[in-house]
Design a protein around this motif. Structure first.
Motif, PDB file in Angstrom:
ATOM      1  N   LEU A 250       0.838  -1.202   0.000  1.00 29.24           N
ATOM      2  CA  LEU A 250       0.000   0.000   0.000  1.00 29.24           C
ATOM      3  C   LEU A 250       0.872   1.251   0.000  1.00 29.24           C
ATOM      4  CD1 LEU A 250      -2.686  -1.167   2.591  1.00 29.24           C
ATOM      5  CD2 LEU A 250      -3.133  -0.703   0.175  1.00 29.24           C
ATOM      6  N   GLY A 251       1.970   1.191   0.771  1.00 32.04           N
ATOM      7  CA  GLY A 251       2.900   2.321   0.842  1.00 32.04           C
ATOM      8  C   GLY A 251       3.501   2.635  -0.521  1.00 32.04           C
ATOM      9  N   ASP A 252       3.741   1.585  -1.312  1.00 38.42           N
ATOM     10  CA  ASP A 252       4.297   1.799  -2.652  1.00 38.42           C
ATOM     11  C   ASP A 252       3.312   2.527  -3.562  1.00 38.42           C
ATOM     12  OD1 ASP A 252       6.652   0.621  -1.968  1.00 38.42           O
ATOM     13  OD2 ASP A 252       6.152  -1.364  -2.780  1.00 38.42           O
ATOM     14  N   LYS A 253       2.014   2.285  -3.331  1.00 43.57           N
ATOM     15  CA  LYS A 253       0.995   2.940  -4.156  1.00 43.57           C
ATOM     16  C   LYS A 253       0.724   4.379  -3.711  1.00 43.57           C
ATOM     17  CE  LYS A 253      -2.975   0.766  -5.263  1.00 43.57           C
ATOM     18  NZ  LYS A 253      -4.178  -0.086  -5.032  1.00 43.57           N
ATOM     19  N   CYS A 254       0.788   4.593  -2.381  1.00 40.45           N
ATOM     20  CA  CYS A 254       0.376   5.883  -1.803  1.00 40.45           C
ATOM     21  C   CYS A 254       1.236   7.030  -2.332  1.00 40.45           C
ATOM     22  CB  CYS A 254       0.490   5.812  -0.278  1.00 40.45           C
ATOM     23  SG  CYS A 254       0.131   7.358   0.560  1.00 40.45           S
ATOM     24  N   LEU A 255       0.593   8.169  -2.611  1.00 40.66           N
ATOM     25  CA  LEU A 255       1.305   9.334  -3.132  1.00 40.66           C
ATOM     26  C   LEU A 255       1.643  10.336  -2.031  1.00 40.66           C
ATOM     27  CD1 LEU A 255      -1.035   9.981  -6.217  1.00 40.66           C
ATOM     28  CD2 LEU A 255       1.066   8.624  -6.195  1.00 40.66           C
ATOM     29  N   SER A 256       1.247  10.041  -0.787  1.00 35.98           N
ATOM     30  CA  SER A 256       1.464  10.971   0.330  1.00 35.98           C
ATOM     31  C   SER A 256       0.869  12.350   0.050  1.00 35.98           C
ATOM     32  CB  SER A 256       2.961  11.149   0.622  1.00 35.98           C
ATOM     33  OG  SER A 256       3.434  10.066   1.363  1.00 35.98           O
ATOM     34  N   CYS A 257      -0.216  12.399  -0.686  1.00 33.54           N
ATOM     35  CA  CYS A 257      -0.770  13.707  -1.055  1.00 33.54           C
ATOM     36  C   CYS A 257      -1.603  14.305   0.075  1.00 33.54           C
ATOM     37  CB  CYS A 257      -1.606  13.595  -2.327  1.00 33.54           C
ATOM     38  SG  CYS A 257      -3.103  12.606  -2.144  1.00 33.54           S
ATOM     39  N   GLY A 258      -2.052  13.452   1.002  1.00 33.80           N
ATOM     40  CA  GLY A 258      -2.780  13.967   2.154  1.00 33.80           C
ATOM     41  C   GLY A 258      -4.233  14.316   1.892  1.00 33.80           C
ATOM     42  N   GLN A 259      -4.734  14.003   0.698  1.00 37.89           N
ATOM     43  CA  GLN A 259      -6.139  14.349   0.415  1.00 37.89           C
ATOM     44  C   GLN A 259      -7.098  13.589   1.318  1.00 37.89           C
ATOM     45  OE1 GLN A 259      -7.615  15.177  -3.599  1.00 37.89           O
ATOM     46  NE2 GLN A 259      -5.632  14.460  -4.327  1.00 37.89           N
ATOM     47  N   CYS A 260      -6.751  12.345   1.652  1.00 36.70           N
ATOM     48  CA  CYS A 260      -7.628  11.543   2.517  1.00 36.70           C
ATOM     49  C   CYS A 260      -7.857  12.246   3.856  1.00 36.70           C
ATOM     50  CB  CYS A 260      -7.039  10.155   2.727  1.00 36.70           C
ATOM     51  SG  CYS A 260      -5.290  10.150   3.187  1.00 36.70           S
ATOM     52  N   THR A 261      -6.797  12.886   4.367  1.00 34.72           N
ATOM     53  CA  THR A 261      -6.924  13.520   5.676  1.00 34.72           C
ATOM     54  C   THR A 261      -7.722  14.821   5.601  1.00 34.72           C
ATOM     55  OG1 THR A 261      -4.807  14.631   5.391  1.00 34.72           O
ATOM     56  CG2 THR A 261      -4.769  12.515   6.504  1.00 34.72           C
ATOM     57  N   MET A 262      -7.606  15.515   4.466  1.00 30.77           N
ATOM     58  CA  MET A 262      -8.342  16.769   4.310  1.00 30.77           C
ATOM     59  C   MET A 262      -9.853  16.507   4.229  1.00 30.77           C
ATOM     60  SD  MET A 262      -5.873  18.900   4.323  1.00 30.77           S
ATOM     61  CE  MET A 262      -4.222  18.304   4.629  1.00 30.77           C
ATOM     62  N   VAL A 263     -10.229  15.411   3.552  1.00 28.40           N
ATOM     63  CA  VAL A 263     -11.661  15.166   3.346  1.00 28.40           C
ATOM     64  C   VAL A 263     -12.277  14.309   4.453  1.00 28.40           C
ATOM     65  CG1 VAL A 263     -11.422  15.384   0.840  1.00 28.40           C
ATOM     66  CG2 VAL A 263     -11.352  13.099   1.883  1.00 28.40           C
ATOM     67  N   CYS A 264     -11.455  13.779   5.356  1.00 27.21           N
ATOM     68  CA  CYS A 264     -11.994  12.900   6.398  1.00 27.21           C
ATOM     69  C   CYS A 264     -12.656  13.723   7.506  1.00 27.21           C
ATOM     70  CB  CYS A 264     -10.887  12.043   7.000  1.00 27.21           C
ATOM     71  SG  CYS A 264     -11.509  10.961   8.305  1.00 27.21           S
TER      72      CYS A 264
END
Lengths: 300, 340
Positions: free
Chosen positions: B226-240
Motif C-alpha cells: 500500500l505504501g508503494d501505491k500511496c502518493l502521500s498527497c494527504g487528500q484523505c486527511t483533508m476530506v476525512c
C-alpha cells in the motif's frame, strides 16, 4: 468591573490552553558546544508563585515570530519560582532561542504531560539512567529525589555521554560524586581530553558497578537516544525489575501539548497527555513507542 | 422531541432561520458539491450524497489566526466568528462532529472550536446512500444527538427531531409550521423508511474484528504494498470528517516585532509530520504513515471509545487517486492481498 461573589481562578475563566505567558530569562550559560542552559521566571510575580509541576513534565516554549516547541523541564518543583531547561541548537526556533540572552522574554505555557509517578515511587529505590540529552528531563527527577532524600530508598544515578565535553551538567554531577547519599556513576564513550578521571565505555557498562539491587523494590527511569533503550531496557528486566517499574520519557514532535494537533500520537495515546513518561510494558505492547523494529521481535 | 412538518413549508422555515445567522447548504457547481452560502432552499442540492469537504471546515477552518503577538505577548483572536446555520448535514457528518467534540471540547477545551461550535447551528437532513456510502458498517447511518434540528424526509412530510434548546428556538420562529401530533401511520412510515434506507447500501464492507486484524497484520507486507501505491498527497486527511491534525506557524508582519500565530490543517501522510529536531523521523516510510492513519481510525479509536473513527461517509473512496481507502485497506488486511 464588579467582583464576583465567588472567587474564580483566572485561568479557568479565560481558559485558552494555547496562550503562552511571558517569562523572563534570568540566567543562561552554555552546557556544551551546542546546548545552552536557561533559567527563567514568569514576568508576573503571582504567576511565579502559582506555577507548579512534576518531575518529567514539559513546557511549550515560544519565540514570537519563530514558533513554539516542547522542552523538558530540567529543574525540580522542590525549588519553586522558576524553570530550568536545556536547548540544543538543531533548527530555526532553537537557533533563535540559543541566541536569546538574559533579561529577554519568551512565551511559556504548561506544564504538560503525565510526569513521573512520584506517588508510587516514594519509598522505593530509584535508579536513573541518562544517555546524552536524556539528562535534561532526568535532572528534574534526580534533584527532586535529592531534595526529598528521606522519602526514597537507595539512589543510583548513571550517566553516559559521548565525550566529556558533551556531558550535560558535567561539573554539577561530578560534585554529586562527593555525596554519600547517592551512587553517581559517570561514563564517556571516548575521552578526547585526556583529563577525564571517571569511567569510559557505554552506559550499560556501568551496571557492573552498581552493586546489589533490590529489584522488586526499585524504579528505574531511563532517557536517552532510541538505541539506548534497546540495550538498557532488556538489561533491567534481566536484573529482575518489574516491567511497570521501568520508566522512560519520550520525545515527539508536538504542536499543541494538549492532545489536539495529533503529531505525537502513538496508537491510541498522545505522548503529550498520556506521556511523555511510559513504562516498559507500554513499549512491549505498543509497537511504535521507541521506533520501528525495537519491540517487533522482542517476546520477553 | 419529534415534530412533523409539511414538505412545502421547508422553504418558508429556512427563510426564517436566516434571522439567526447566515444560511449555508449543499450546492452543486460544475459537478462539485460544497457547503456554500445560500439565500433559499431552491439553491441547494439535497440529493447529493456528500460534499467534497465535510462540515468540519466551519468549526475548524483550514487556516485561521489563533493569536496576534507583539513585544508584550500574545493576544488571542476570538469573537470575530459569524453566526451560521448549516442545513443539510447528513448523519455521518454529525457523527464526525461528535468525534471532533470529544477531542476539542473535553480535556483542555479548545476555545476556537468551542466558539465556532457555539455559533454554528447544525440542521441535519436524511440522505440517500450511494455506491460509496458505508455508514451502515460504522453504525453511523442514523444519529440521535449532536444536531440542533434533524429533518427526515418521509416523502409526504418531514419528521423533525429537535436536538437542542437552540434548535427549539428556531422552531419557535415559525411554530405554526410544526405539529406535535404524530399517529400510528407516522411510525409505520418511519420504520418503512429505515428499512428502505438499509436496503440501499451497495458497498460491501464488514469492519467487525478490525482491531484484532490490525494487531495481527502489523508486520504484514500488505502495508509496504500500500505504501508503494500511496502518493502521500494527504487528500484523505483533508476530506476525512474525523481528521483533526494541525500545524502552527508564526507569521511575521511589520518588521518582525508583530505578527500572528496561525493554525492550519496538517496531514499525517506528510513526511515532516513525525520529524523531530535533530532529524530523527519516527515515520519516515509512507507505509508507516499510512498504517498510522488506518490504525488510528480502525483499531486504536475502537480500543479507546468502542467505535471506529470512521463514519462511513465514503469521501476517501471518492477522493484517493490511487484507491487507498477504508474499503480497500480493510479488505487487503483481511485477505492479506492488495486488490487491483
Amino acid at each position: 468591573m464588579k467582583k464576583l461573589c465567588v472567587v474564580l481562578d483566572e485561568r479557568e475563566v479565560q481558559d485558552n490552553p494555547y496562550r503562552p505567558d511571558m517569562w523572563r530569562i534570568v540566567r543562561r550559560y552554555p552546557l556544551t558546544n551546542d546546548v545552552n542552559f536557561y533559567q527563567a521566571r514568569p514576568v508576573e510575580m503571582e504567576e511565579a508563585l502559582k506555577f507548579n509541576y512534576k518531575p518529567g513534565q514539559f513546557v511549550m516554549v515560544s519565540i514570537p515570530g519563530e514558533g513554539e516547541a516542547p522542552f523538558s523541564i530540567s529543574s525540580t518543583p522542590s525549588r519553586p519560582g522558576m524553570l530550568e531547561f536545556c536547548i540544543r541548537k538543531t533548527g530555526s526556533l532553537t537557533e533563535t532561542l540559543f541566541e536569546v540572552k538574559e533579561n529577554h522574554t519568551l512565551g511559556v505555557r504548561g506544564p504538560y504531560g503525565n510526569g513521573f509517578p512520584m506517588d508510587k515511587m516514594v519509598g522505593k529505590d530509584i535508579m536513573i539512567i541518562a544517555g546524552g540529552l536524556g539528562a535534561a528531563p532526568l535532572r528534574s527527577l534526580l534533584l527532586y529525589v535529592l531534595d526529598n532524600r528521606d522519602q526514597f530508598g537507595k539512589l543510583t544515578y548513571l550517566h553516559g555521554a559521548r565525550t566529556p565535553g558533551e556531558m550535560l551538567f558535567r561539573e554539577e554531577f561530578i560534585q554529586l560524586k562527593e555525596r554519600e547519599d547517592l551512587n553517581c556513576l559517570l561514563t564517556v564513550d571516548k575521552d578526547d581530553t585526556d583529563k577525564w578521571q571517571f569511567r569510559q565505555g557505554v552506559v550499560t557498562e556501568l551496571f557492573k558497578h552498581v552493586g546489589p539491587i533490590d529489584s522488586k523494590n526499585t524504579f528505574a527511569v531511563v532517557c536517552g537516544p532510541p538505541v539506548m533503550y534497546r540495550f538498557v531496557m532488556p538489561h533491567l528486566v534481566r536484573l529482575g525489575l518489574p516491567k511497570h517499574q521501568i520508566l522512560m520519557t519520550l520525545e515527539r514532535r508536538m504542536k499543541c501539548g494538549v492532545g489536539k494537533c495529533g503529531h505525537c500520537a502513538i496508537e491510541y495515546l498522545y505522548t503529550c497527555i498520556d506521556g511523555p513518561v511510559f513504562t516498559y510494558w507500554d513499549v512491549l505492547h505498543m509497537k511504535e513507542i521507541i521506533g520501528r523494529g525495537v519491540s517487533d521481535k522482542t517476546v520477553a | 422531541m419529534i415534530l412533523k412538518m409539511k414538505k412545502e413549508d421547508l422553504s418558508t422555515f429556512l427563510d426564517s432561520v436566516k434571522e439567526w445567522g447566515e444560511l449555508r447548504g449543499p450546492t452543486k457547481k460544475e459537478g462539485r458539491v460544497t457547503y456554500s452560502r445560500v439565500d433559499s432552499l431552491s439553491q441547494m442540492d439535497l440529493k447529493a450524497a456528500r460534499t467534497i469537504i465535510p462540515p468540519k471546515k466551519f468549526l475548524y477552518p483550514p487556516r485561521f489566526t489563533m493569536f496576534d503577538y507583539d513585544q508584550d505577548g500574545y493576544t488571542e483572536r476570538l469573537g470575530d466568528v459569524p453566526k451560521r446555520v448549516l442545513f443539510g448535514i447528513h448523519p455521518c457528518d454529525i457523527h464526525g462532529i461528535l468525534i471532533m467534540d470529544k477531542l476539542f471540547l473535553e480535556t483542555y477545551k479548545d476555545p476556537y472550536y468551542a466558539e465556532r461550535r457555539e455559533k454554528t447551528l447544525l440542521l441535519g437532513h436524511s440522505c440517500i446512500p450511494d455506491d460509496k456510502c458505508m455508514c451502515i458498517a460504522t453504525n453511523t447511518d442514523f444519529v440521535a444527538e449532536g444536531f440542533d434540528l434533524f429533518f427526515s424526509d418521509l416523502k409526504m412530510f418531514y419528521l423533525v427531531w429537535v436536538g437542542s434548546t437552540k434548535g427549539h428556538d428556531l422552531i419557535r420562529l415559525k411554530p405554526e409550521l410544526f405539529s406535535r401530533e404524530l399517529d400510528k401511520n407516522d411510525i409505520l412510515n418511519y420504520t418503512e423508511y429505515r428499512k428502505w434506507k438499509n436496503s440501499q447500501f451497495k458497498t460491501k464492507i464488514d469492519l467487525t474484528g478490525m482491531p484484532d486484524i490490525f494487531e495481527l497484520g502489523y508486520g504484514s507486507p500488505v502495508w509496504d504494498q500500500l505504501g508503494d501505491k500511496c502518493l502521500s498527497c494527504g487528500q484523505c486527511t483533508m476530506v476525512c470528517p474525523t481528521c483533526n491534525c494541525y500545524n502552527v506557524v508564526d507569521e511575521v508582519e511589520l518588521g518582525a516585532l508583530e505578527g500572528t500565530r496561525d493554525r492550519f490543517w496538517d496531514s499525517c501522510m506528510f513526511r515532516e509530520y513525525s520529524l523531530v529536531a535533530g532529524g530523527h523521523n519516527f515515520r519516515d516510510k509512507r507505509s508507516d504513515r499510512l498504517r498510522l492513519w488506518y490504525t488510528h481510525k480502525l483499531q486504536a479509536f475502537i480500543g479507546e471509545f468502542g467505535k471506529p473513527a470512521c463514519v462511513g461517509c465514503g469521501r476517501c473512496v471518492e477522493t484517493c487517486p490511487v484507491e487507498i481507502n477504508v474499503v480497500t485497506v480493510s479488505t487487503a488486511l483481511k485477505e492479506q492481498e492488495v486488490g487491483k
